[in-house]
Motif scaffolding. Structure first.
Motif, mmCIF file in Angstrom:
data_model
loop_
_atom_site.group_PDB
_atom_site.id
_atom_site.type_symbol
_atom_site.label_atom_id
_atom_site.label_comp_id
_atom_site.label_asym_id
_atom_site.label_seq_id
_atom_site.Cartn_x
_atom_site.Cartn_y
_atom_site.Cartn_z
ATOM 1 N N GLY A 88 -1.025 -32.930 -3.980
ATOM 2 C CA GLY A 88 -1.694 -32.149 -2.945
ATOM 3 C C GLY A 88 -2.091 -30.789 -3.454
ATOM 4 N N TYR A 89 -2.496 -29.923 -2.504
ATOM 5 C CA TYR A 89 -2.935 -28.577 -2.847
ATOM 6 C C TYR A 89 -1.796 -27.589 -2.596
ATOM 7 C CZ TYR A 89 -7.664 -30.433 -3.098
ATOM 8 O OH TYR A 89 -8.783 -31.149 -3.449
ATOM 9 N N TYR A 90 -1.474 -26.809 -3.623
ATOM 10 C CA TYR A 90 -0.447 -25.779 -3.509
ATOM 11 C C TYR A 90 -1.141 -24.421 -3.546
ATOM 12 C CZ TYR A 90 3.085 -29.372 -4.098
ATOM 13 O OH TYR A 90 3.882 -30.486 -3.924
ATOM 14 N N ASN A 91 -0.885 -23.620 -2.496
ATOM 15 C CA ASN A 91 -1.574 -22.349 -2.318
ATOM 16 C C ASN A 91 -0.598 -21.188 -2.499
ATOM 17 O OD1 ASN A 91 -4.030 -23.730 -1.309
ATOM 18 N ND2 ASN A 91 -2.730 -24.189 0.451
ATOM 19 N N CYS A 92 -0.969 -20.249 -3.345
ATOM 20 C CA CYS A 92 -0.225 -18.999 -3.492
ATOM 21 C C CYS A 92 -1.068 -17.901 -2.857
ATOM 22 C CB CYS A 92 0.032 -18.696 -4.969
ATOM 23 S SG CYS A 92 0.839 -17.091 -5.226
ATOM 24 N N THR A 93 -0.502 -17.233 -1.835
ATOM 25 C CA THR A 93 -1.239 -16.219 -1.090
ATOM 26 C C THR A 93 -0.487 -14.899 -1.142
ATOM 27 O OG1 THR A 93 -2.013 -17.950 0.426
ATOM 28 C CG2 THR A 93 -2.296 -15.676 1.135
ATOM 29 N N ALA A 94 -1.220 -13.810 -1.394
ATOM 30 C CA ALA A 94 -0.645 -12.467 -1.413
ATOM 31 C C ALA A 94 -1.284 -11.653 -0.287
ATOM 32 C CB ALA A 94 -0.884 -11.790 -2.760
ATOM 33 N N ILE A 95 -0.432 -11.006 0.533
ATOM 34 C CA ILE A 95 -0.909 -10.264 1.703
ATOM 35 C C ILE A 95 -0.250 -8.882 1.710
ATOM 36 C CG2 ILE A 95 -1.040 -10.228 4.222
ATOM 37 C CD1 ILE A 95 -0.752 -13.254 4.194
ATOM 38 N N ASN A 96 -1.069 -7.850 1.877
ATOM 39 C CA ASN A 96 -0.527 -6.511 2.145
ATOM 40 C C ASN A 96 -1.367 -5.776 3.183
ATOM 41 O OD1 ASN A 96 -2.809 -5.865 0.713
ATOM 42 N ND2 ASN A 96 -1.804 -4.415 -0.681
ATOM 43 N N ASN A 97 -2.218 -6.555 3.924
ATOM 44 C CA ASN A 97 -3.059 -6.038 5.010
ATOM 45 C C ASN A 97 -4.102 -5.041 4.529
ATOM 46 O OD1 ASN A 97 -1.789 -7.616 6.898
ATOM 47 N ND2 ASN A 97 -0.343 -6.030 7.509
ATOM 48 N N VAL A 98 -4.374 -5.034 3.227
ATOM 49 C CA VAL A 98 -5.456 -4.235 2.669
ATOM 50 C C VAL A 98 -6.503 -5.201 2.136
ATOM 51 C CG1 VAL A 98 -6.129 -2.513 0.975
ATOM 52 C CG2 VAL A 98 -3.899 -2.348 2.094
ATOM 53 N N GLY A 99 -7.721 -5.076 2.636
ATOM 54 C CA GLY A 99 -8.745 -6.017 2.231
ATOM 55 C C GLY A 99 -8.399 -7.423 2.698
ATOM 56 N N GLN A 122 3.674 -20.487 -11.960
ATOM 57 C CA GLN A 122 3.962 -19.071 -11.802
ATOM 58 C C GLN A 122 2.746 -18.349 -11.229
ATOM 59 O OE1 GLN A 122 5.072 -17.063 -15.400
ATOM 60 N NE2 GLN A 122 5.869 -15.259 -14.338
ATOM 61 N N CYS A 123 2.986 -17.623 -10.119
ATOM 62 C CA CYS A 123 1.941 -16.843 -9.462
ATOM 63 C C CYS A 123 2.312 -15.372 -9.628
ATOM 64 C CB CYS A 123 1.846 -17.238 -7.986
ATOM 65 S SG CYS A 123 0.494 -16.468 -7.073
ATOM 66 N N SER A 124 1.507 -14.608 -10.380
ATOM 67 C CA SER A 124 1.857 -13.230 -10.726
ATOM 68 C C SER A 124 0.947 -12.253 -9.996
ATOM 69 C CB SER A 124 1.723 -13.009 -12.233
ATOM 70 O OG SER A 124 2.533 -13.925 -12.941
ATOM 71 N N LEU A 125 1.553 -11.153 -9.501
ATOM 72 C CA LEU A 125 0.789 -10.081 -8.883
ATOM 73 C C LEU A 125 0.147 -9.217 -9.965
ATOM 74 C CD1 LEU A 125 3.102 -8.883 -5.965
ATOM 75 C CD2 LEU A 125 0.784 -9.809 -5.753
ATOM 76 N N MET A 126 -1.152 -8.991 -9.835
ATOM 77 C CA MET A 126 -1.872 -8.160 -10.783
ATOM 78 C C MET A 126 -2.272 -6.820 -10.158
ATOM 79 S SD MET A 126 -1.657 -10.140 -13.281
ATOM 80 C CE MET A 126 -2.636 -9.243 -14.473
ATOM 81 N N GLY A 127 -1.945 -6.641 -8.872
ATOM 82 C CA GLY A 127 -2.304 -5.397 -8.218
ATOM 83 C C GLY A 127 -2.013 -5.481 -6.741
ATOM 84 N N GLY A 128 -2.083 -4.301 -6.083
ATOM 85 C CA GLY A 128 -1.868 -4.258 -4.649
ATOM 86 C C GLY A 128 -0.905 -3.157 -4.261
ATOM 87 N N ASP A 129 -1.333 -2.305 -3.308
ATOM 88 C CA ASP A 129 -0.471 -1.234 -2.789
ATOM 89 C C ASP A 129 -0.864 -1.026 -1.329
ATOM 90 O OD1 ASP A 129 1.232 0.877 -2.440
ATOM 91 O OD2 ASP A 129 -0.085 2.358 -3.396
ATOM 92 N N PRO A 138 -4.515 -6.910 -2.757
ATOM 93 C CA PRO A 138 -3.749 -7.714 -3.710
ATOM 94 C C PRO A 138 -4.646 -8.439 -4.704
ATOM 95 C CG PRO A 138 -3.843 -8.832 -1.595
ATOM 96 C CD PRO A 138 -4.487 -7.489 -1.399
ATOM 97 N N ALA A 139 -4.085 -8.686 -5.881
ATOM 98 C CA ALA A 139 -4.758 -9.484 -6.917
ATOM 99 C C ALA A 139 -3.729 -10.418 -7.530
ATOM 100 C CB ALA A 139 -5.373 -8.572 -7.975
ATOM 101 N N LEU A 140 -4.163 -11.657 -7.887
ATOM 102 C CA LEU A 140 -3.243 -12.699 -8.359
ATOM 103 C C LEU A 140 -3.724 -13.299 -9.670
ATOM 104 C CD1 LEU A 140 -2.465 -14.684 -5.067
ATOM 105 C CD2 LEU A 140 -0.925 -13.147 -6.292
ATOM 106 N N LYS A 141 -2.739 -13.889 -10.368
ATOM 107 C CA LYS A 141 -3.026 -14.658 -11.577
ATOM 108 C C LYS A 141 -2.080 -15.848 -11.617
ATOM 109 C CE LYS A 141 -3.050 -14.403 -16.648
ATOM 110 N NZ LYS A 141 -2.767 -13.549 -17.824
ATOM 111 N N LEU A 142 -2.638 -17.050 -11.965
ATOM 112 C CA LEU A 142 -1.838 -18.277 -12.049
ATOM 113 C C LEU A 142 -1.556 -18.628 -13.499
ATOM 114 C CD1 LEU A 142 -3.257 -20.756 -9.362
ATOM 115 C CD2 LEU A 142 -0.940 -19.840 -9.493
#
Length: 938
Positions: free
Chosen positions: A293-304, A250-257, A229-233
């Motif tokens: 506080g800290y706001y975390n956007c996390t993307a997971i697809n179990n690759v890398g 806004q947290c946008s996906l820039m990649g991931g499969d 996965p790849a992200l952009k804020l």
């Protein structure tokens, strides 16, 4: 109806044995000595501690190992049965059953509980690190990592489609376990990635159906587009907003499969209630200061590795404006003096702190910077972002009112200001306790007010703290701040007694050494007395002193005491300054027996001691280790029972003359009453009384009441239930095959060197000594259990293990003991059979013995006995000269009547003491106390 009563001294130390009755998968012996109870997570654990001993032992369950947060570890269970519903993995560990009755050392048995589970596996995909840029799988090597939590360790199976992969199956496949993973991870390594490697991969995990836990699996589709996965804020990593704003991040996906999963989280604490997540967008309405506080956007697809972006959200705020007056530090002055330097400091708590702008005013006009008026925007001698105004060589013209204003420029946050007056009247503070207020005395539960007076200009806040105790203040903090010098405490408790310190704060006043004073708080509370209740027993005509002691109280002094007898007030003089009150009863009689109540007051409250005075005898204590009764005559369906008991504290009252015995069949109301005379009574003396002609299979309630010259004492009751001498699964089969953990009531002798072990072919130690011991029990099945002695280390020559049967009541003249034995090995010692007769004292007599190697086979022995009283049989195994000396027994039978008459020489004929059987005229025998012994070996 005839009765028989006998007496002999008897106390028995506690003994214990753990059995299971819950949803166990298996209970086995681990490495011979350690018992392991295996159970599936979520099932019900039931452990029972079987106890013997007199007086009746108390049982306590405790636990070690497992999780430190497991609440059971911090407590204990006082019950013979331990039950845990829906057991969890952290509740595994060693459980101890401790039985003690004050006789000898406590008995402690333990069992290890092994909780079995298999979680869902997790599969992740990784690549080797290189300088190659581009799509993810242009790399040469790919790692598929499968991880699972399980107990026992899981077995991993990798599949490509329907094909099972094995280690080094081809040059492109490698399967291994990473270091330090303790068996919970397996990696499938695909080297030099080939087109055929783009496929569906399955990781299957199994615990081999232990506890019926099914296998689990996870599948991953590897393609040439698989990518991490790849992200952009849409916002900066630090975002500063005003309270009340509405914001969207806004947290946008820039990649991931495969397509990654997006998750927003907040730290510290959960997401605010005024927030909403929609896809990758996080919106917060009417934002508050506490939403920072800290706001975390996390993307997971179990690759890398997961992709993560963090926003530090700051909500502008200002609070707590304070000032400090610092006299000339170089001259170590604590007062304001003309001709010396003076510093005024100003600080606010703000977010963000570095954006605060301070302005100074004198008498309403902006303070002008000069060679005598210095302004430091961030004074390093104070907390960060503290602004100071320093006056060099103070003059009369410098007197005036100084105003510090804190501002967030360009933000709709109200300014904060603080005012400082500098004049000849500006003096440092002093602190003192008002007259008569240095000690405050209040009653528990009321309100208390502690006061310190502060003089000076300006008056700083007062900080209160405890002096004599490292405990927090009622607010929960170690200090409390007041502005009027008064500490107000609501509903005070006795724990709040002690010394309190008041001291001046170093802010909103002079920045000098704090001034201090002390106030003592005394909390008065009612007396705490002992005994709250006492059962007093004394013989008729003897005196007794009743004392009610005051253990604690404030004031610690008995002001008044009042005694009552059966509710009637008694006249009782009381000496002053006593911490107890005492009443003497000159002579205990029927008239003076009853309830005595002492009420002690210390002018704050009243507490009461209660005494029950009587000449009644204490209750008897039944000997519960008497075995279940045996048949008297099968034809008449009657049985008898040896009722045994000792008397609790017999010397406390007049001698016991007799016992009233009441027997009632549970299914009827009729009570049969009789009296048992007593000739002699001592503490610990075991009394026996045979109850004859009880009906099979009825149960009976027995009540036993001691009687003295005073009258009837305390009654004890118990239930007698009919069972055969040994409890068997099949009522028509009276053979003990040791298939149950209760081993038919047999117990290990605590006075021998080691114990007999129960096992079968499935629970044998795989590292056991060869060329000795049986492969199975007499039935030849791997599930059948038997008892054996292990001759390996640490055993030495001559060590003995003794297995003792329950106590059998005499219901026939002759008995036959039959059993199978297995004595195979070149170092076999001896197997002995003894009979223990319970009379005035326990007497052990050896009635059968066999030594040496008898071959790798089970053989049977028949031993006739005719004991004169209640008896037990004892199997004694003696270790031979070395480790190939395991001895086993199985299928023990006790039958009434003679054994098969087939004498085998040269066995000895031995008589049990008191049997009355004449001696045999044989050179192998000696003494008049003998009985016929025939042994049949086959």
């Amino acid at each position: 109806v005839s009765f028989f009563t006998s007496f002999f001294l008897s106390t028995a130390p506690a003994q214990a044995q753990i059995i299971h009755a819950g949803q166990a998968c298996v209970v086995k012996e681990d490495n011979i000595s350690e018992r392991v109870y295996t159970i599936r997570e979520g099932d019900t654990l039931v452990l029972q501690c079987l106890i013997t001993g007199h007086p009746r032992p108390q049982v306590r369950w405790t636990k070690t190992a497992g999780s430190a947060s497991d609440k059971f570890q911090e407590t204990s269970v006082l019950n013979e049965t331990l039950r845990i519903e829906k057991i969890q993995r952290l509740q595994g560990g060693r459980y101890y059953c401790k039985a003690e009755n004050g006789v000898g050392v406590p008995a402690i048995k333990s069992i290890r509980v092994d909780v079995q589970y298999l979680d869902e596996p997790v599969l992740t995909v990784h690549q080797t690190i290189s300088d190659v840029r581009g799509s993810f799988y242009q790399e040469k090597t790919v790692f598929l990592r499968c991880t699972v939590n399980s107990n026992p360790p899981a077995r991993f199976i990798w599949k490509r489609g329907a094909e099972t992969l094995s280690h080094s199956q081809d040059n492109g496949v490698d399967i291994y376990e990473p270091l330090y993973t303790q068996g919970e991870t397996k990696v499938l390594k695909l080297k030099n990635l080939r087109p055929q490697d783009y496929a569906s991969y399955t990781c299957q995990v199994s615990v081999r159906n232990v506890c019926s836990i099914p296998d689990k699996s996870i599948t991953f589709q590897l393609t040439n587009t698989t990518a991490p996965p790849a992200l952009k804020l849409s916002v900066n990593e630090t975002l500063v907003v005003n309270p009340g704003d509405n914001i969207t991040m806004q947290c946008s996906l820039m990649g991931g499969d495969p397509l990654p999963e997006l998750v927003w989280s907040h730290s510290p604490g959960p997401m605010p209630p005024n927030s909403l997540v929609q896809g990758g967008n996080l919106t917060i309405w009417r934002i508050r200061v506490e939403d920072s506080g800290y706001y975390n956007c996390t993307a997971i697809n179990n690759v890398g590795n997961p992709a993560k972006k963090t926003v530090n959200l700051l909500v502008r705020s200002m609070k707590n404006a304070t000032f400090q007056i610092t006299p000339d530090v170089i001259k170590e002055s604590e007062t304001i003096q003309l001709g010396q330097d003076l510093k005024l400091s100003c600080h606010v708590d703000a977010v963000p702190q570095e954006k605060v702008v301070y302005s100074w005013y004198k008498n309403g006009k902006p303070a002008r910077f000069s060679d005598r008026l210095l302004i430091t925007r961030n004074d390093p001698e104070f907390p960060p972002v503290t602004c100071s105004l320093e006056i060099i060589d103070l003059r009369f013209s410098d007197y005036g009112t100084y105003l510090c204003v804190a501002t967030f420029q360009g933000a709709p946050i109200p300014d904060l200001s603080v005012e400082v007056n500098i004049s000849s009247e500006t003096v440092p503070p002093t602190i003192s306790v008002p007259k008569g207020q240095s000690t405050i005395t209040v009653r528990e539960g009321s309100r208390a007010e502690l006061q310190c007076e502060v003089r000076g200009k300006p008056k700083p806040p007062i900080i209160w703290s405890r002096v004599d105790k490292e405990t927090p203040m009622p607010s929960g903090t170690m200090t409390m701040e007041t502005y009027d010098g008064k500490l107000r405490l609501e509903s005070v408790s006795r724990e709040m007694s002690g010394t309190y310190k008041c001291q001046t704060a170093r802010y909103n006043g002079f920045n000098i050494r704090p001034r201090e004073a002390l106030v003592q708080l005394n909390v008065q509370f009612p007396p705490v007395v002992e005994p709250s209740f006492q059962d007093v027993r004394q013989g008729v005509g003897r005196g007794v002193a009743l004392r009610c002691n005051m253990l604690k109280g404030s004031p610690m002094k008995v002001a008044t005491s009042v005694w009552r007898f059966n509710g009637t007030l008694l006249a009782q003089p009381l000496a002053e300054q006593q911490d107890y009150s005492e009443l003497k009863v000159d002579s205990v009689s029927r008239e003076t027996s009853g309830s005595y109540e002492c009420s002690i007051s210390n002018d704050v409250g009243v507490s009461t001691c209660l005494f029950q005075v009587s000449a009644k005898a204490y209750s008897p204590e039944f000997y519960y280790d008497t075995p279940n009764p045996t048949l008297s005559q099968r034809q008449s369906k009657n049985y008898s029972y040896v009722l045994q008991w000792t008397q609790k504290e017999p010397d406390a009252v007049d001698p016991i003359l007799k016992y009233r015995l009441e027997v009632r069949q549970l299914t009827q109301r009729n009570i049969i009453q009789t009296f048992i005379p007593v000739q002699k009574m001592e503490k610990g003396l075991l009394l026996e009384h045979i109850l004859p002609n009880l009906k099979v299979p009825q149960s009976y309630e027995v009540r036993l009441t001691p009687i003295t010259s005073f009258g009837a004492g305390d009654m004890a009751a118990r239930i007698i239930r009919y069972m055969e001498p040994i409890s068997y699964p099949n009522p028509t089969d009276n053979t003990c095959r040791f298939e149950d953990e209760k081993i038919c009531g047999f117990v290990q002798d605590k006075m021998d060197n080691f114990d007999w072990t129960r096992q079968n072919a499935l629970t044998q130690n795989p590292k056991r000594t060869v060329n000795t011991g049986p492969p199975t029990d007499i039935s030849g099945t791997p599930e059948g259990y038997y008892m054996f002695i292990e001759a390996s280390r640490p055993r030495v020559t001559g060590d003995k293990a003794r297995l003792i049967s329950p106590l059998y009541n005499i219901t026939a003249k002759y008995y036959c003991v039959s059993f199978y034995y297995h004595m195979y090995g070149k170092h076999i010692g001896s197997l002995n059979l003894l009979v223990r007769v319970r009379n005035k004292r326990a007497i052990d007599t050896q009635v059968w013995s066999l030594s040496g190697n008898r071959g790798n086979m089970w053989q049977q022995a028949h031993v006739p006995i005719n004991p004169p009283g209640p008896f037990q049989i004892i199997f004694e195994g003696v270790r031979g000269t070395s480790y190939e000396g395991d001895i086993a027994i199985d299928d023990v039978t006790l039958k009434k009547g003679d054994c098969p008459r087939k004498p085998i020489g040269p066995n000895k004929a031995v008589a049990l003491p008191g049997s009355g059987v004449p001696a045999l005229h044989s050179p192998c025998l000696s003494g008049p106390l003998t009985f016929f012994l025939y042994v049949l070996l086959r």
